[in-house]
Design a protein around this motif. Structure first.
Motif, PDB file in Angstrom:
ATOM      1  N   ASP A 184      45.038  44.336  29.180  1.00 55.23           N
ATOM      2  CA  ASP A 184      43.713  43.899  27.636  1.00 55.23           C
ATOM      3  C   ASP A 184      43.093  42.947  27.324  1.00 55.23           C
ATOM      4  O   ASP A 184      41.953  42.935  27.028  1.00 55.23           O
ATOM      5  N   LEU A 185      43.535  41.830  28.037  1.00 53.04           N
ATOM      6  CA  LEU A 185      42.723  40.844  27.657  1.00 53.04           C
ATOM      7  C   LEU A 185      41.877  40.662  28.482  1.00 53.04           C
ATOM      8  O   LEU A 185      40.913  39.820  28.467  1.00 53.04           O
ATOM      9  N   GLY A 186      41.833  41.368  29.935  1.00 57.73           N
ATOM     10  CA  GLY A 186      41.168  41.069  30.586  1.00 57.73           C
ATOM     11  C   GLY A 186      41.297  39.528  31.817  1.00 57.73           C
ATOM     12  O   GLY A 186      40.212  39.346  32.455  1.00 57.73           O
ATOM     13  N   LEU A 187      42.391  39.450  31.484  1.00 60.95           N
ATOM     14  CA  LEU A 187      42.502  38.388  32.380  1.00 60.95           C
ATOM     15  C   LEU A 187      42.578  38.769  34.158  1.00 60.95           C
ATOM     16  O   LEU A 187      43.097  38.165  35.442  1.00 60.95           O
ATOM     17  N   ILE A 188      42.839  40.515  33.744  1.00 62.70           N
ATOM     18  CA  ILE A 188      43.325  40.655  36.324  1.00 62.70           C
ATOM     19  C   ILE A 188      41.812  41.322  36.544  1.00 62.70           C
ATOM     20  O   ILE A 188      41.632  42.459  36.233  1.00 62.70           O
ATOM     21  N   TYR A 189      41.884  40.380  38.078  1.00 61.44           N
ATOM     22  CA  TYR A 189      39.850  41.045  37.946  1.00 61.44           C
ATOM     23  C   TYR A 189      40.137  41.369  38.870  1.00 61.44           C
ATOM     24  O   TYR A 189      38.983  42.369  39.366  1.00 61.44           O
ATOM     25  N   GLY A 190      41.221  42.157  39.862  1.00 57.67           N
ATOM     26  CA  GLY A 190      41.370  41.955  40.895  1.00 57.67           C
ATOM     27  C   GLY A 190      42.590  42.856  41.278  1.00 57.67           C
ATOM     28  O   GLY A 190      43.740  42.365  41.042  1.00 57.67           O
ATOM     29  N   VAL A 191      42.966  44.749  41.985  1.00 57.43           N
ATOM     30  CA  VAL A 191      43.913  44.833  42.252  1.00 57.43           C
ATOM     31  C   VAL A 191      43.859  45.561  44.096  1.00 57.43           C
ATOM     32  O   VAL A 191      42.931  46.522  43.902  1.00 57.43           O
ATOM     33  N   GLU A 192      44.858  44.749  44.905  1.00 60.30           N
ATOM     34  CA  GLU A 192      44.105  45.257  45.809  1.00 60.30           C
ATOM     35  C   GLU A 192      45.394  45.974  46.781  1.00 60.30           C
ATOM     36  O   GLU A 192      46.241  45.033  46.624  1.00 60.30           O
ATOM     37  N   ILE A 193      45.285  46.968  47.103  1.00 62.78           N
ATOM     38  CA  ILE A 193      46.860  47.995  47.412  1.00 62.78           C
ATOM     39  C   ILE A 193      46.043  48.079  49.376  1.00 62.78           C
ATOM     40  O   ILE A 193      45.884  47.970  49.735  1.00 62.78           O
ATOM     41  N   ASP A 194      48.086  47.556  50.128  1.00 64.03           N
ATOM     42  CA  ASP A 194      47.870  47.417  51.495  1.00 64.03           C
ATOM     43  C   ASP A 194      49.112  49.025  51.211  1.00 64.03           C
ATOM     44  O   ASP A 194      50.031  47.908  51.462  1.00 64.03           O
ATOM     45  N   GLU A 195      48.528  49.504  51.444  1.00 69.45           N
ATOM     46  CA  GLU A 195      49.307  51.161  51.280  1.00 69.45           C
ATOM     47  C   GLU A 195      50.441  50.766  53.098  1.00 69.45           C
ATOM     48  O   GLU A 195      51.645  50.897  52.425  1.00 69.45           O
ATOM     49  N   ALA A 196      50.170  50.534  54.013  1.00 71.79           N
ATOM     50  CA  ALA A 196      50.552  50.763  55.528  1.00 71.79           C
ATOM     51  C   ALA A 196      51.339  49.577  55.210  1.00 71.79           C
ATOM     52  O   ALA A 196      52.851  49.919  56.095  1.00 71.79           O
ATOM     53  N   ALA A 197      51.550  48.663  54.362  1.00 74.62           N
ATOM     54  CA  ALA A 197      52.499  47.256  54.270  1.00 74.62           C
ATOM     55  C   ALA A 197      52.995  47.113  53.317  1.00 74.62           C
ATOM     56  O   ALA A 197      53.986  46.624  53.496  1.00 74.62           O
ATOM     57  N   GLY A 198      53.187  48.286  51.751  1.00 68.58           N
ATOM     58  CA  GLY A 198      53.803  47.799  51.128  1.00 68.58           C
ATOM     59  C   GLY A 198      53.295  46.553  50.187  1.00 68.58           C
ATOM     60  O   GLY A 198      54.121  46.062  49.276  1.00 68.58           O
ATOM     61  N   ARG A 199      52.135  46.120  50.075  1.00 76.32           N
ATOM     62  CA  ARG A 199      51.809  45.130  49.455  1.00 76.32           C
ATOM     63  C   ARG A 199      49.910  45.412  48.995  1.00 76.32           C
ATOM     64  O   ARG A 199      49.347  45.929  49.460  1.00 76.32           O
ATOM     65  N   ILE A 200      50.602  44.456  47.532  1.00 78.07           N
ATOM     66  CA  ILE A 200      49.612  44.354  46.469  1.00 78.07           C
ATOM     67  C   ILE A 200      49.211  42.890  46.329  1.00 78.07           C
ATOM     68  O   ILE A 200      50.227  42.369  45.974  1.00 78.07           O
ATOM     69  N   ARG A 208      56.862  42.248  37.696  1.00 74.93           N
ATOM     70  CA  ARG A 208      56.609  44.091  37.134  1.00 74.93           C
ATOM     71  C   ARG A 208      56.161  44.751  38.328  1.00 74.93           C
ATOM     72  O   ARG A 208      56.655  45.702  39.067  1.00 74.93           O
ATOM     73  N   VAL A 209      54.958  43.979  39.428  1.00 77.75           N
ATOM     74  CA  VAL A 209      54.883  44.997  39.985  1.00 77.75           C
ATOM     75  C   VAL A 209      55.358  45.447  40.866  1.00 77.75           C
ATOM     76  O   VAL A 209      55.397  46.286  42.200  1.00 77.75           O
ATOM     77  N   GLY A 210      56.517  43.750  41.716  1.00 77.25           N
ATOM     78  CA  GLY A 210      57.669  44.303  42.809  1.00 77.25           C
ATOM     79  C   GLY A 210      58.012  44.970  42.411  1.00 77.25           C
ATOM     80  O   GLY A 210      59.394  45.905  43.217  1.00 77.25           O
ATOM     81  N   SER A 211      58.682  45.479  41.238  1.00 78.54           N
ATOM     82  CA  SER A 211      59.848  46.583  40.850  1.00 78.54           C
ATOM     83  C   SER A 211      58.985  47.874  40.812  1.00 78.54           C
ATOM     84  O   SER A 211      59.693  48.607  41.207  1.00 78.54           O
ATOM     85  N   LEU A 212      57.731  48.496  41.234  1.00 76.78           N
ATOM     86  CA  LEU A 212      56.900  49.716  42.036  1.00 76.78           C
ATOM     87  C   LEU A 212      57.191  49.901  42.735  1.00 76.78           C
ATOM     88  O   LEU A 212      57.621  49.287  43.754  1.00 76.78           O
ATOM     89  N   GLU A 213      57.308  51.582  42.745  1.00 77.13           N
ATOM     90  CA  GLU A 213      58.115  51.622  44.152  1.00 77.13           C
ATOM     91  C   GLU A 213      57.228  51.868  44.993  1.00 77.13           C
ATOM     92  O   GLU A 213      56.101  52.149  44.511  1.00 77.13           O
ATOM     93  N   GLY A 214      57.281  52.032  47.033  1.00 78.24           N
ATOM     94  CA  GLY A 214      57.061  52.055  47.652  1.00 78.24           C
ATOM     95  C   GLY A 214      56.728  49.789  47.829  1.00 78.24           C
ATOM     96  O   GLY A 214      55.764  49.604  48.906  1.00 78.24           O
ATOM     97  N   VAL A 215      56.848  49.391  46.450  1.00 76.68           N
ATOM     98  CA  VAL A 215      55.759  47.198  47.059  1.00 76.68           C
ATOM     99  C   VAL A 215      56.798  47.085  47.464  1.00 76.68           C
ATOM    100  O   VAL A 215      58.056  46.752  47.200  1.00 76.68           O
ATOM    101  N   LYS A 216      56.661  45.924  48.695  1.00 75.26           N
ATOM    102  CA  LYS A 216      57.706  45.417  49.213  1.00 75.26           C
ATOM    103  C   LYS A 216      57.037  44.061  49.095  1.00 75.26           C
ATOM    104  O   LYS A 216      58.230  42.641  49.293  1.00 75.26           O
ATOM    105  N   GLU A 217      55.569  44.042  49.284  1.00 78.76           N
ATOM    106  CA  GLU A 217      54.985  42.347  48.720  1.00 78.76           C
ATOM    107  C   GLU A 217      53.791  42.299  47.749  1.00 78.76           C
ATOM    108  O   GLU A 217      53.330  43.084  47.600  1.00 78.76           O
ATOM    109  N   VAL A 218      54.422  41.025  46.500  1.00 76.42           N
ATOM    110  CA  VAL A 218      52.970  40.966  45.778  1.00 76.42           C
ATOM    111  C   VAL A 218      53.026  39.511  46.037  1.00 76.42           C
ATOM    112  O   VAL A 218      53.149  38.582  46.171  1.00 76.42           O
ATOM    113  N   GLU A 219      51.228  39.640  46.523  1.00 77.03           N
ATOM    114  CA  GLU A 219      50.642  38.609  46.000  1.00 77.03           C
ATOM    115  C   GLU A 219      49.412  37.864  45.068  1.00 77.03           C
ATOM    116  O   GLU A 219      48.991  38.749  44.458  1.00 77.03           O
ATOM    117  N   THR A 220      49.973  37.086  44.411  1.00 70.55           N
ATOM    118  CA  THR A 220      48.662  36.749  43.432  1.00 70.55           C
ATOM    119  C   THR A 220      47.319  35.497  43.780  1.00 70.55           C
ATOM    120  O   THR A 220      48.092  34.973  44.984  1.00 70.55           O
TER     121      THR A 220
END
Length: 111
Positions: free
Chosen positions: A31-47, A71-83
């Motif tokens: 809600d603060l607008g701090l998230i500029y992008g979310v890229e999902i690599d479904e094949a690798a389970g990487r966000i 938070r993102v790493g706890s979602l189903e199917g997520v293996k890696e979170v890059e920031t």
């Protein structure tokens, strides 16, 4: 072949990120607008989350990174979170969602 668990959707990622708050302001980072992008690599389970801080001098950046990863790493199917932290463009209150702007106005921030 073992069925693959689908990776989280962008909407699920953003909903999970609403549990991460800017500790100085008390408003979630979506809600603060701090998230500029979310890229999902479904094949690798990487966000990959591209985000900013309200100021480059914010000492609580590492806490936000940890919250994003948890938070993102706890979602189903997520293996890696890059920031990726960026300050381009610099954050301003106008980047907040309507809900975020309302909360900022209540706090006395002119928008």
């Amino acid at each position: 072949m073992v069925p693959r668990t689908p990776t989280a959707t962008k909407e699920e990622v953003l909903e999970a990120l609403k549990d991460c708050y800017d500790p100085e302001i008390g408003i979630n980072i979506v809600d603060l607008g701090l998230i500029y992008g979310v890229e999902i690599d479904e094949a690798a389970g990487r966000i990959k989350i591209t985000f900013t801080l309200t100021t480059p001098f914010c000492p609580l950046g590492p806490e936000l990174v940890e919250c994003i990863r948890m938070r993102v790493g706890s979602l189903e199917g997520v293996k890696e979170v890059e920031t990726e932290l960026t300050f381009d463009p610099p954050w301003s209150p106008q980047m907040a969602t309507e809900e975020g702007k309302t909360l900022l106005r209540i706090m006395g921030v002119p928008i």
